[in-house]
Design an enzyme around this catalytic site. Structure first.
Site, PDB file in Angstrom:
ATOM      1  N   LEU A  57      -0.916 -21.197  18.369  1.00  0.00           N
ATOM      2  CA  LEU A  57      -2.375 -21.071  18.345  1.00  0.00           C
ATOM      3  C   LEU A  57      -2.969 -22.140  17.442  1.00  0.00           C
ATOM      4  CD1 LEU A  57      -2.892 -17.206  18.182  1.00  0.00           C
ATOM      5  CD2 LEU A  57      -2.342 -18.688  20.120  1.00  0.00           C
ATOM      6  N   GLY A  93       2.722 -19.077  18.688  1.00  0.00           N
ATOM      7  CA  GLY A  93       2.143 -18.949  20.032  1.00  0.00           C
ATOM      8  C   GLY A  93       2.878 -19.773  21.077  1.00  0.00           C
ATOM      9  N   ASN A 116       6.997 -17.237  13.683  1.00  0.00           N
ATOM     10  CA  ASN A 116       7.002 -17.456  12.237  1.00  0.00           C
ATOM     11  C   ASN A 116       5.744 -16.935  11.548  1.00  0.00           C
ATOM     12  OD1 ASN A 116       5.589 -19.492  13.661  1.00  0.00           O
ATOM     13  ND2 ASN A 116       5.571 -20.799  11.862  1.00  0.00           N
ATOM     14  N   GLU A 117       4.995 -16.056  12.222  1.00  0.00           N
ATOM     15  CA  GLU A 117       3.711 -15.597  11.701  1.00  0.00           C
ATOM     16  C   GLU A 117       3.745 -15.147  10.236  1.00  0.00           C
ATOM     17  OE1 GLU A 117       4.600 -15.331  14.754  1.00  0.00           O
ATOM     18  OE2 GLU A 117       2.846 -15.722  16.022  1.00  0.00           O
TER      19      GLU A 117
HETATM   20  N1  CO8 Z   1      -3.122 -25.560  14.724  1.00  0.00           N
HETATM   21  C1  CO8 Z   1      -3.932 -26.567  14.347  1.00  0.00           C
HETATM   22  N2  CO8 Z   1      -3.481 -27.781  13.935  1.00  0.00           N
HETATM   23  C2  CO8 Z   1      -2.155 -27.974  13.902  1.00  0.00           C
HETATM   24  C3  CO8 Z   1      -1.257 -26.955  14.288  1.00  0.00           C
HETATM   25  C4  CO8 Z   1      -1.785 -25.702  14.707  1.00  0.00           C
HETATM   26  N3  CO8 Z   1      -0.995 -24.678  15.090  1.00  0.00           N
HETATM   27  N4  CO8 Z   1       0.000 -27.441  14.144  1.00  0.00           N
HETATM   28  C5  CO8 Z   1      -0.114 -28.707  13.709  1.00  0.00           C
HETATM   29  N5  CO8 Z   1      -1.401 -29.046  13.563  1.00  0.00           N
HETATM   30  C6  CO8 Z   1      -1.950 -30.344  13.132  1.00  0.00           C
HETATM   31  C7  CO8 Z   1      -1.391 -30.782  11.786  1.00  0.00           C
HETATM   32  O1  CO8 Z   1      -2.129 -30.202  10.732  1.00  0.00           O
HETATM   33  C8  CO8 Z   1      -1.548 -32.274  11.869  1.00  0.00           C
HETATM   34  O2  CO8 Z   1      -2.902 -32.558  11.642  1.00  0.00           O
HETATM   35  P1  CO8 Z   1      -3.346 -33.964  10.938  1.00  0.00           P
HETATM   36  O3  CO8 Z   1      -2.790 -35.049  11.821  1.00  0.00           O
HETATM   37  O4  CO8 Z   1      -4.835 -33.894  10.912  1.00  0.00           O
HETATM   38  O5  CO8 Z   1      -2.735 -33.935   9.572  1.00  0.00           O
HETATM   39  C9  CO8 Z   1      -1.263 -32.595  13.339  1.00  0.00           C
HETATM   40  O6  CO8 Z   1      -1.479 -31.344  14.040  1.00  0.00           O
HETATM   41  C10 CO8 Z   1       0.157 -33.057  13.597  1.00  0.00           C
HETATM   42  O7  CO8 Z   1       1.070 -32.109  13.022  1.00  0.00           O
HETATM   43  P2  CO8 Z   1       2.415 -32.555  12.277  1.00  0.00           P
HETATM   44  O8  CO8 Z   1       2.193 -33.802  11.529  1.00  0.00           O
HETATM   45  O9  CO8 Z   1       2.901 -31.373  11.519  1.00  0.00           O
HETATM   46  O10 CO8 Z   1       3.358 -32.850  13.546  1.00  0.00           O
HETATM   47  P3  CO8 Z   1       4.958 -32.815  13.602  1.00  0.00           P
HETATM   48  O11 CO8 Z   1       5.325 -33.464  14.893  1.00  0.00           O
HETATM   49  O12 CO8 Z   1       5.547 -33.323  12.332  1.00  0.00           O
HETATM   50  O13 CO8 Z   1       5.352 -31.252  13.667  1.00  0.00           O
HETATM   51  C11 CO8 Z   1       5.088 -29.000  14.443  1.00  0.00           C
HETATM   52  C12 CO8 Z   1       5.001 -30.496  14.783  1.00  0.00           C
HETATM   53  C13 CO8 Z   1       6.554 -28.610  14.221  1.00  0.00           C
HETATM   54  C14 CO8 Z   1       4.538 -28.223  15.626  1.00  0.00           C
HETATM   55  C15 CO8 Z   1       4.299 -28.726  13.163  1.00  0.00           C
HETATM   56  O14 CO8 Z   1       3.008 -29.289  13.312  1.00  0.00           O
HETATM   57  C16 CO8 Z   1       4.117 -27.276  12.810  1.00  0.00           C
HETATM   58  O15 CO8 Z   1       5.045 -26.618  12.349  1.00  0.00           O
HETATM   59  N6  CO8 Z   1       2.891 -26.739  13.024  1.00  0.00           N
HETATM   60  C17 CO8 Z   1       2.520 -25.409  12.644  1.00  0.00           C
HETATM   61  C18 CO8 Z   1       3.011 -24.449  13.638  1.00  0.00           C
HETATM   62  C19 CO8 Z   1       2.602 -23.049  13.286  1.00  0.00           C
HETATM   63  O16 CO8 Z   1       2.972 -22.497  12.271  1.00  0.00           O
HETATM   64  N7  CO8 Z   1       1.808 -22.441  14.157  1.00  0.00           N
HETATM   65  C20 CO8 Z   1       1.392 -21.123  13.959  1.00  0.00           C
HETATM   66  C21 CO8 Z   1       0.060 -20.899  14.563  1.00  0.00           C
HETATM   67  S1  CO8 Z   1      -0.341 -19.168  14.495  1.00  0.00           S
HETATM   68  C22 CO8 Z   1       0.122 -18.525  16.011  1.00  0.00           C
HETATM   69  O17 CO8 Z   1       0.431 -19.237  16.907  1.00  0.00           O
HETATM   70  C23 CO8 Z   1       0.119 -17.043  16.247  1.00  0.00           C
HETATM   71  C24 CO8 Z   1      -0.859 -16.356  15.417  1.00  0.00           C
HETATM   72  C25 CO8 Z   1      -0.952 -14.900  15.737  1.00  0.00           C
HETATM   73  C26 CO8 Z   1      -2.208 -14.332  15.102  1.00  0.00           C
HETATM   74  C27 CO8 Z   1      -1.985 -13.040  14.480  1.00  0.00           C
HETATM   75  C28 CO8 Z   1      -3.139 -12.690  13.558  1.00  0.00           C
HETATM   76  C29 CO8 Z   1      -3.427 -11.243  13.534  1.00  0.00           C
END
Ligand code: CO8
Length: 260
Positions: free
Chosen positions: A66, A111, A135-136
């Site tokens: 997400l 997500g 990993n939430e």
């Molecule tokens: N949302 C928004 N922006 C993001 C996200 C995301 N999920 N993931 C990465 N970005 C952004 C980064 O901040 C970065 O931004 P910027 O260039 O401005 O600094 C850009 O995207 C590129 O990211 P990386 O440099 O980290 O890229 P890598 O290729 O090194 O890594 C990954 C890629 C492995 C995907 C890494 O970005 C990562 O681990 N991202 C986070 C993933 C994550 O933890 N997602 C969880 C989202 S929550 C969800 O999906 C379920 C929620 C359920 C809700 C329940 C509530 C009740």
């Protein structure tokens, strides 16, 4: 407007490949999810489309899950609209009449993992730098009951319990071991393997496969269908809490710092 989704439909095989192409990491924003669902619905209505492969056009990432920016500093109304779109994606994918295969050619946290688990079969690239899982808890947030149900249906109760509580991200080989993915193949063979696997799924008569899929999944689907509004309320009141917003801010800062 930008195009987050590209669809290649091969009439001769009845198989569509959906490419997620929202740089940099295919995060599931409201726009992305809306476009995803429109494309999915089109394919679902097309009787000649029997199989769907979902994959990523982005290098190294299947989907980052997400879009955190849709949940950070946004109004309750916006959060509610966003959450309805997340529900819609899950409901449509998990109940699809098509045979669905996730060709996971990169990392697939949260997500992204959920989306791949809605498919009938998962193939992941063997690159140990990639990871997949719900990993939430690591973000200080809680995977909703239907995320939990989906992972239980995929890997079983005990494995799901530990994976969810610890917010574990698995390497491809670990994911294979616990059954979170079904096959691990060299990076350049993910899509061709998915295409081969699809022929096996499409060799089964559609109606028998579809009714069986529904038998397996309907109780899980019904739980959300019958409580969508309450689930949205829950999400909105949880995500707009000061303490949760703070957790998201800390996590976002960590993501930025980790770079370069
Ligand atoms: N949302 C928004 N922006 C993001 C996200 C995301 N999920 N993931 C990465 N970005 C952004 C980064 O901040 C970065 O931004 P910027 O260039 O401005 O600094 C850009 O995207 C590129 O990211 P990386 O440099 O980290 O890229 P890598 O290729 O090194 O890594 C990954 C890629 C492995 C995907 C890494 O970005 C990562 O681990 N991202 C986070 C993933 C994550 O933890 N997602 C969880 C989202 S929550 C969800 O999906 C379920 C929620 C359920 C809700 C329940 C509530 C009740």
């Amino acid at each position: 407007t930008t195009t987050n989704i590209k669809v290649d439909f091969d009439q001769s095989t009845g198989v569509a490949v959906m490419y997620m192409q929202s740089p940099p990491v295919n995060s599931l924003s409201l726009d992305f999810l809306t476009e995803f669902c429109i494309n999915l619905e089109k394919l679902e209505m097309d009787k000649s489309c029997r199989g769907l492969i979902v994959t990523s056009s982005q290098p190294k990432v299947f989907s980052a899950g997400l879009d955190i920016m849709e949940m950070y500093g946004k109004s309750p109304e916006h959060c509610g609209e966003f959450w309805r779109a997340v529900q819609e994606m899950w409901l449509k994918m998990y109940s699809s009449n098509m045979a669905t295969i996730a060709a996971i050619n990169g990392s697939s946290p949260a997500g992204g993992c959920l989306m791949s688990m809605t498919c009938d079969y998962r193939i992941m690239a063997d690159n140990p730098r990639y990871s997949i899982g719900l990993n939430e808890t690591q973000l200080g947030i809680v995977a909703p009951f239907w995320f939990k149900d989906t992972i239980i249906n995929t890997v079983g109760h005990r494995t799901a319990e530990m994976a969810l509580e610890l917010g574990l991200l698995f390497s491809p080989s670990e994911a294979l071991k616990i059954g979170l993915v079904d096959q691990v193949v060299p990076e350049d063979q993910v899509l061709t393997t998915a295409t081969q696997a699809m022929t096996k799924w499409l060799a089964v008569p559609d109606h028998a496969r579809q009714i069986t899929k529904s038998l397996m999944r309907k109780p899980t689907l019904d739980k959300l269908t019958s409580s969508r509004e309450a689930d949205i309320q829950n999400f909105v009141s949880f995500i707009t809490k000061d303490s949760i917003q703070k957790s998201l801010r800390v996590y976002l800062e960590m993501l930025k710092k980790r770079k370069g």
